[in-house]
Design an enzyme around this catalytic site. Structure first.
Site, PDB file in Angstrom:
ATOM      1  N   MET A  30       0.841  -1.204   0.000  1.00  0.00           N
ATOM      2  CA  MET A  30       0.000   0.000   0.000  1.00  0.00           C
ATOM      3  C   MET A  30       0.873   1.250   0.000  1.00  0.00           C
ATOM      4  O   MET A  30       0.384   2.356   0.276  1.00  0.00           O
ATOM      5  CB  MET A  30      -0.932  -0.012   1.210  1.00  0.00           C
ATOM      6  CG  MET A  30      -1.905  -1.190   1.159  1.00  0.00           C
ATOM      7  SD  MET A  30      -3.378  -0.937   2.145  1.00  0.00           S
ATOM      8  CE  MET A  30      -2.670  -0.849   3.777  1.00  0.00           C
ATOM      9  N   ALA A  32       4.013   4.003   1.024  1.00  0.00           N
ATOM     10  CA  ALA A  32       4.729   4.519   2.197  1.00  0.00           C
ATOM     11  C   ALA A  32       5.827   3.501   2.545  1.00  0.00           C
ATOM     12  O   ALA A  32       5.927   3.002   3.658  1.00  0.00           O
ATOM     13  CB  ALA A  32       3.787   4.760   3.381  1.00  0.00           C
ATOM     14  N   ALA A  35      11.818  -0.326   4.999  1.00  0.00           N
ATOM     15  CA  ALA A  35      12.742  -1.444   4.782  1.00  0.00           C
ATOM     16  C   ALA A  35      12.032  -2.804   4.806  1.00  0.00           C
ATOM     17  O   ALA A  35      12.539  -3.774   4.228  1.00  0.00           O
ATOM     18  CB  ALA A  35      13.858  -1.398   5.822  1.00  0.00           C
ATOM     19  N   HIS A  37       9.027  -3.480   3.405  1.00  0.00           N
ATOM     20  CA  HIS A  37       8.585  -3.682   2.020  1.00  0.00           C
ATOM     21  C   HIS A  37       9.785  -4.035   1.126  1.00  0.00           C
ATOM     22  O   HIS A  37       9.693  -4.886   0.248  1.00  0.00           O
ATOM     23  CB  HIS A  37       7.963  -2.396   1.454  1.00  0.00           C
ATOM     24  CG  HIS A  37       6.726  -1.936   2.168  1.00  0.00           C
ATOM     25  ND1 HIS A  37       6.676  -0.782   2.919  1.00  0.00           N
ATOM     26  CD2 HIS A  37       5.482  -2.470   2.225  1.00  0.00           C
ATOM     27  CE1 HIS A  37       5.452  -0.622   3.396  1.00  0.00           C
ATOM     28  NE2 HIS A  37       4.707  -1.628   3.005  1.00  0.00           N
ATOM     29  N   GLN A  61     -10.457  -2.691   2.133  1.00  0.00           N
ATOM     30  CA  GLN A  61      -9.967  -3.337   3.349  1.00  0.00           C
ATOM     31  C   GLN A  61      -9.926  -2.393   4.548  1.00  0.00           C
ATOM     32  O   GLN A  61      -9.431  -2.767   5.609  1.00  0.00           O
ATOM     33  CB  GLN A  61      -8.613  -4.005   3.095  1.00  0.00           C
ATOM     34  CG  GLN A  61      -7.464  -3.053   2.851  1.00  0.00           C
ATOM     35  CD  GLN A  61      -6.226  -3.791   2.394  1.00  0.00           C
ATOM     36  OE1 GLN A  61      -6.184  -4.333   1.289  1.00  0.00           O
ATOM     37  NE2 GLN A  61      -5.200  -3.859   3.246  1.00  0.00           N
ATOM     38  N   ASP A 151       2.292  -9.359   8.712  1.00  0.00           N
ATOM     39  CA  ASP A 151       0.831  -9.528   8.696  1.00  0.00           C
ATOM     40  C   ASP A 151       0.560 -11.024   8.635  1.00  0.00           C
ATOM     41  O   ASP A 151       0.190 -11.565   7.595  1.00  0.00           O
ATOM     42  CB  ASP A 151       0.250  -8.782   7.495  1.00  0.00           C
ATOM     43  CG  ASP A 151       0.515  -7.289   7.604  1.00  0.00           C
ATOM     44  OD1 ASP A 151      -0.239  -6.601   8.276  1.00  0.00           O
ATOM     45  OD2 ASP A 151       1.541  -6.834   7.043  1.00  0.00           O
ATOM     46  N   SER A 186       6.426  -0.444  10.202  1.00  0.00           N
ATOM     47  CA  SER A 186       5.068  -0.356   9.681  1.00  0.00           C
ATOM     48  C   SER A 186       4.865   1.057   9.152  1.00  0.00           C
ATOM     49  O   SER A 186       5.379   2.025   9.735  1.00  0.00           O
ATOM     50  CB  SER A 186       4.062  -0.626  10.803  1.00  0.00           C
ATOM     51  OG  SER A 186       2.769  -0.185  10.410  1.00  0.00           O
ATOM     52  N   ARG A 188       2.367   2.682   9.453  1.00  0.00           N
ATOM     53  CA  ARG A 188       1.576   3.411  10.459  1.00  0.00           C
ATOM     54  C   ARG A 188       2.446   3.998  11.568  1.00  0.00           C
ATOM     55  O   ARG A 188       2.000   4.901  12.272  1.00  0.00           O
ATOM     56  CB  ARG A 188       0.531   2.489  11.075  1.00  0.00           C
ATOM     57  CG  ARG A 188      -0.593   2.125  10.114  1.00  0.00           C
ATOM     58  CD  ARG A 188      -1.722   1.400  10.832  1.00  0.00           C
ATOM     59  NE  ARG A 188      -2.969   1.478  10.096  1.00  0.00           N
ATOM     60  CZ  ARG A 188      -3.364   0.595   9.185  1.00  0.00           C
ATOM     61  NH1 ARG A 188      -2.606  -0.442   8.907  1.00  0.00           N
ATOM     62  NH2 ARG A 188      -4.513   0.750   8.553  1.00  0.00           N
TER      63      ARG A 188
HETATM   64  P1  AMP Z   1       1.344  -2.944   3.495  1.00  0.00           P
HETATM   65  O1  AMP Z   1       1.904  -1.879   2.616  1.00  0.00           O
HETATM   66  O2  AMP Z   1       1.267  -2.579   4.940  1.00  0.00           O
HETATM   67  O3  AMP Z   1       0.053  -3.532   2.955  1.00  0.00           O
HETATM   68  O4  AMP Z   1       2.388  -4.135   3.445  1.00  0.00           O
HETATM   69  C1  AMP Z   1       2.761  -4.696   2.214  1.00  0.00           C
HETATM   70  C2  AMP Z   1       3.562  -5.949   2.469  1.00  0.00           C
HETATM   71  O5  AMP Z   1       4.728  -5.618   3.220  1.00  0.00           O
HETATM   72  C3  AMP Z   1       2.778  -6.987   3.290  1.00  0.00           C
HETATM   73  O6  AMP Z   1       3.041  -8.268   2.760  1.00  0.00           O
HETATM   74  C4  AMP Z   1       3.367  -6.822   4.654  1.00  0.00           C
HETATM   75  O7  AMP Z   1       3.286  -7.975   5.451  1.00  0.00           O
HETATM   76  C5  AMP Z   1       4.807  -6.489   4.330  1.00  0.00           C
HETATM   77  N1  AMP Z   1       5.456  -5.826   5.468  1.00  0.00           N
HETATM   78  C6  AMP Z   1       4.990  -4.728   6.127  1.00  0.00           C
HETATM   79  N2  AMP Z   1       5.807  -4.431   7.172  1.00  0.00           N
HETATM   80  C7  AMP Z   1       6.784  -5.368   7.177  1.00  0.00           C
HETATM   81  C8  AMP Z   1       7.909  -5.628   8.011  1.00  0.00           C
HETATM   82  N3  AMP Z   1       8.204  -4.851   9.065  1.00  0.00           N
HETATM   83  N4  AMP Z   1       8.704  -6.672   7.712  1.00  0.00           N
HETATM   84  C9  AMP Z   1       8.424  -7.474   6.647  1.00  0.00           C
HETATM   85  N5  AMP Z   1       7.370  -7.298   5.823  1.00  0.00           N
HETATM   86  C10 AMP Z   1       6.557  -6.253   6.079  1.00  0.00           C
END
Ligand code: AMP
Length: 294
Positions: A30, A32, A35, A37, A61, A151, A186, A188
């Protein structure tokens, strides 16, 4: 690195690459980017010829409009970061591009795995995730998709979705990337004040407390109570859950000695944070404890 905004252009770019014999690795995000990602992108670069990242803040979602509106977005920086990490193309569609008819009339509804933990606090969240992930898989024709263990419930649901629907894609889970003090990265986190950021370390402390208690032979109830106590010890933290479950089912395990996953969730200031670690319940003999691995 190419930026693509339209689904037709995305389909044809990836089709061209597949015709050339390239394997496509998909990294859904999503944006932003941080490290965490980028670790998914690195894993994809190692395994696939062409790394395709999606950046899409999926309204389906989000239960809470305010959370959706406040979700951080910075495409310019993200493109730079993605390019530096070896991503070959980014698909950053508008909401109308992904949902041209508004909310889809066909939704992908995951089973019981989605009814627990995050599914209780965020009732239609995983339906939104499963639907967009299925669409991104269909639009990309990737041979592998990379998801973070951060996640953990989402990873379990997507893995099950691929098995249940025989989707021709491999789901690859990647380890959690953390700050030096243990806080899982994160998007967030950037919304936390300095005091909230400090308090957020309670999540990792809670997981560590549970992991060590189980490694010393505690039963699951005791470990969960200790985890919850660690969360509640921080006044800025409002805990949601602290549980020890079987990784594949997210249910309480039947017998002892199986691999476990500890999961916690809490609200801190304006954000809900989640985290988890692997754990093992050992006998009550003293054991040498490994540094944490997640
Ligand atoms: P998001 O942008 O929050 O939807 O996350 C996109 C992907 O990055 C998802 O598969 C998350 O599980 C993964 N992700 C987010 N934070 C982390 C993290 N700290 N370590 C590893 N993978 C992450």
């Amino acid at each position: 690195m190419e930026l693509i905004r339209e689904r037709s252009a995305w389909r044809s770019l990836l089709e061209k690459r597949r015709k050339r014999g390239d394997s496509i690795g998909l990294v859904p995000t999503m944006g932003a980017l941080h490290a965490g990602h980028l670790s998914l992108a690195t894993a994809a670069v190692e395994r696939c010829d062409f790394v395709a990242m999606t950046i899409f803040v999926n309204p389906l979602q989000f239960g809470d409009e305010k959370d959706l509106a406040a979700y951080p977005r910075d495409l310019g920086v993200d493109l730079q970061t993605a390019g530096d990490s070896g991503v070959h193309a980014v698909f950053a569609p508008s909401v109308g591009e992904i949902y041209p008819f508004g909310k889809p009339s066909t939704m992908v509804r995951p089973g019981p795995l989605a009814d627990r933990l995050e599914g209780i606090a965020r009732p239609s969240h995983f339906e939104g995730v499963a639907t967009v992930v299925t669409k991104l898989f269909a639009l990309s024709g990737a041979s592998a998709a990379f998801f973070g263990e951060k996640d953990f419930q989402q990873l379990a649901i997507v893995s099950r979705l691929v098995d249940d629907l025989d989707l021709p894609i491999e789901v690859v889970g990647c380890p959690i990337v953390r700050e030096a003090d243990g806080l899982a990265l994160s998007s967030r986190n950037r919304r936390l004040s300095r005091a909230e950021r400090q308090a957020a370390t309670a999540l990792f402390r809670s997981l560590e407390t549970g992991r060590l208690a189980l490694a010393h032979g505690s039963d699951l109830d005791t470990a969960e109570k200790m985890m919850m106590a660690e969360l509640t010890s921080e006044p800025l933290v409002t805990p949601s859950y602290a549980v020890a479950v079987e990784p594949a089912t997210l249910e309480r395990p039947e017998g002892a000695g199986r691999p476990l996953r500890l999961l916690v969730a809490a609200t801190i200031g304006p954000v809900r944070l989640i985290d988890n670690v692997a754990a093992e319940q050992r006998g009550s003999d003293p054991v040498a404890l490994d540094p944490v691995a997640s």
